[in-house]
Motif scaffolding. Structure first.
Motif, mmCIF file in Angstrom:
data_model
loop_
_atom_site.group_PDB
_atom_site.id
_atom_site.type_symbol
_atom_site.label_atom_id
_atom_site.label_comp_id
_atom_site.label_asym_id
_atom_site.label_seq_id
_atom_site.Cartn_x
_atom_site.Cartn_y
_atom_site.Cartn_z
ATOM 1 N N ILE A 1 0.867 -1.172 0.000
ATOM 2 C CA ILE A 1 0.000 0.000 0.000
ATOM 3 C C ILE A 1 0.905 1.224 0.000
ATOM 4 O O ILE A 1 1.747 1.376 0.883
ATOM 5 C CB ILE A 1 -0.915 0.010 1.232
ATOM 6 N N ARG A 2 0.731 2.104 -0.993
ATOM 7 C CA ARG A 2 1.572 3.293 -1.111
ATOM 8 C C ARG A 2 0.781 4.533 -0.726
ATOM 9 O O ARG A 2 -0.255 4.829 -1.328
ATOM 10 C CB ARG A 2 2.065 3.455 -2.545
ATOM 11 N N ALA A 3 1.247 5.276 0.261
ATOM 12 C CA ALA A 3 0.632 6.548 0.652
ATOM 13 C C ALA A 3 1.317 7.051 1.908
ATOM 14 O O ALA A 3 1.875 6.265 2.694
ATOM 15 C CB ALA A 3 -0.865 6.406 0.914
ATOM 16 N N ARG A 4 1.282 8.365 2.125
ATOM 17 C CA ARG A 4 1.718 8.900 3.407
ATOM 18 C C ARG A 4 0.739 8.432 4.492
ATOM 19 O O ARG A 4 -0.470 8.520 4.332
ATOM 20 C CB ARG A 4 1.773 10.424 3.368
ATOM 21 N N GLY A 5 1.296 7.888 5.564
ATOM 22 C CA GLY A 5 0.479 7.373 6.655
ATOM 23 C C GLY A 5 0.100 5.921 6.519
ATOM 24 O O GLY A 5 -0.518 5.357 7.428
ATOM 25 N N ALA A 6 0.455 5.274 5.395
ATOM 26 C CA ALA A 6 0.084 3.875 5.197
ATOM 27 C C ALA A 6 0.622 2.987 6.313
ATOM 28 O O ALA A 6 -0.067 2.095 6.812
ATOM 29 C CB ALA A 6 0.594 3.389 3.844
#
Length: 461
Positions: A117-122
């Protein structure tokens, strides 16, 4: 496996897409707590979590603070009573140019053949927080209730120093009362090796300015006779260490304890890959205390690190000046019974005793420190959780040290009188606080299943 647990695990498997949709909705909110421009985003994230807890049937509420709101909720009536903590705020995304994608548009990518899962906060900490929420959702959807009582406690300022946390906890002791606290903001010691933190290093922050001449000086007119603060601060920094990597400050190691042989034996068999750990950072050898292994240096030894050292001209080209002052930022990671207040005095005494004539030092007076935390792994809940993790991951779970600091664990002890159990499913290469943060899809899925198993185990412990 209990009769009650099996259908919960099946429901988690069948609802993974739904769990991802709910996580992605949270990840799309840029809840950067340190930036005032994102104040409304933090509020949106908090309100979304309130709605998630309400959908479980919890008594959920948004709790205002002088900063970003806390989220609280309570559900269940059985024993034990668990307090679960996580944080919904995230780190800034700068430098944005180093991201391969929009940090707040989550997607499933791939790394080394694994889905992530790619994202800030993942990974830090929305993905971890939601593993617990989704485990509770599966229990409730399957059985109509949880096997125990849970109080949820979500913070919105963890990434910006938690200025509202202590006053809020002190004012809400009764609401936060429980039998034990659970924290999901940690990593596994090695990929696929489930881990429960047995100890956390504390933290001491320090910053000082070394002042010399009354103003910046022309290096032709004063080069030679003048005291150069950059040269002197370099000498001071060098004086902090000996050739074997030990810190030379008097009393620095007071309160530091050697690790018991049986604990060292467990660490040696926990799956830690020293070569991979170092190579991930572009290193070939460990550079800490020579008498201790890499894992001991990371988990059980104190450190003094120079985080910033600067002064003089910083622009392009050359400016021939002797600067009037130089600056240094320091953090110390603490272990055992090291006292941050005592250590601060010793650090300052070390510097002040070595100041040359015409130099003065000015200290930052607003920096704080917190001692190390050691978990009470003798409690039966710890072994119950360890066995539950072992069953899920088909690999013996370990009690592991941690090199980082998580002050909330200490606050739960000092303010609420609670022991804390820290269980997380992040990997060391998740790039938390850095561009291109990720969280393994398998870690998210098995994290949900792990918490379901742990809730079942703790209800019987």
């Amino acid at each position: 496996m209990s009769d009650a647990l099996a259908p919960v695990l099946s429901r988690i498997d069948s609802d993974l897409e739904g769990a991802l949709e709910r996580l992605f909705e949270l990840l799309r909110i840029p809840s950067i707590s340190t930036d005032p421009a994102n104040k409304d985003d933090c509020l949106r994230a908090a309100n979304l979590l309130v709605s998630h807890l309400a959908s479980l049937g919890a008594e959920a509420e948004l709790c205002p603070t002088p900063g970003h709101p806390m989220v609280m909720g309570k559900i269940g009536s059985g024993s034990p009573h668990l307090l679960f903590y996580g944080h919904y705020d995230v780190q800034p995304v700068d430098p944005l140019a180093l991201w391969d994608h929009d940090p707040f548009e989550p997607f499933i990518g791939e790394q080394n053949g694994e889905k992530v899962i790619r994202a800030r906060g993942a990974s830090d900490d929305k993905g971890q927080l939601m593993t617990f929420v989704e485990a509770c959702r599966a229990w409730i959807n399957e059985h109509g209730e949880l096997p125990c009582t849970i109080t949820f406690f979500f913070e919105g300022e963890e990434e910006s120093g938690s200025p509202s946390l202590i006053p809020f906890m002190e004012a809400n002791r009764e609401k936060l009362a429980a039998d034990i606290a659970l924290i999901c903001d940690t990593s596994m010691v090695s990929p696929g090796v489930p881990s429960i933190a047995s100890q956390l290093r504390g933290m001491l922050k320090e910053e000082f300015t070394l002042k010399g001449p009354a103003m910046d000086l022309h290096s032709g007119h004063y080069g030679g006779p003048a005291l150069n603060p950059l040269r002197e601060i370099s000498k001071l920094v060098a004086s902090f260490y000996d050739e074997d990597g030990r810190v030379t400050i008097d009393g620095f190691y007071d309160g530091v304890h050697e690790v018991a042989p049986e604990q060292l034996a467990q660490w040696e068999n926990c799956g830690f890959d020293e070569t991979e750990y170092l190579e991930n950072a572009g290193l070939s050898v460990a550079h800490g205390e020579k008498a201790y292994s890499t894992l001991e240096q990371q988990w059980s030894r104190p450190t003094l690190e120079i985080n910033g050292l600067w002064g003089g001209y910083q622009g392009p080209g050359t400016k021939t000046v002797i600067p009037a002052e130089a600056h240094c930022k320091i953090t110390c990671r603490l272990v055992g019974d090291q006292d941050p207040d005592v250590l601060r005095k010793a650090l300052r005494a070390h510097v002040e005793a070595r100041l040359p004539v015409d130099a003065t030092v000015e200290w930052d007076l607003d920096l704080e420190g917190n001692p190390a935390a050691v978990m009470n792994i003798a409690r039966p809940e710890f072994e119950a959780a360890r066995q539950a993790l072992s069953d899920e991951w088909n690999r013996e779970a370990v009690f592991a040290g941690m090199g980082g600091s998580i002050p909330i664990a200490g606050y739960f002890t000092t303010i609420l009188g609670l022991d804390s159990m820290l269980i997380g499913f992040a990997d060391d290469d998740d790039r938390i606080h850095s561009p291109n943060e990720k969280y393994g899809l398998n870690n998210f899925h098995k994290g949900i299943r792990s918490w379901a198993r742990i809730l079942d185990a703790l209800s019987k412990a």
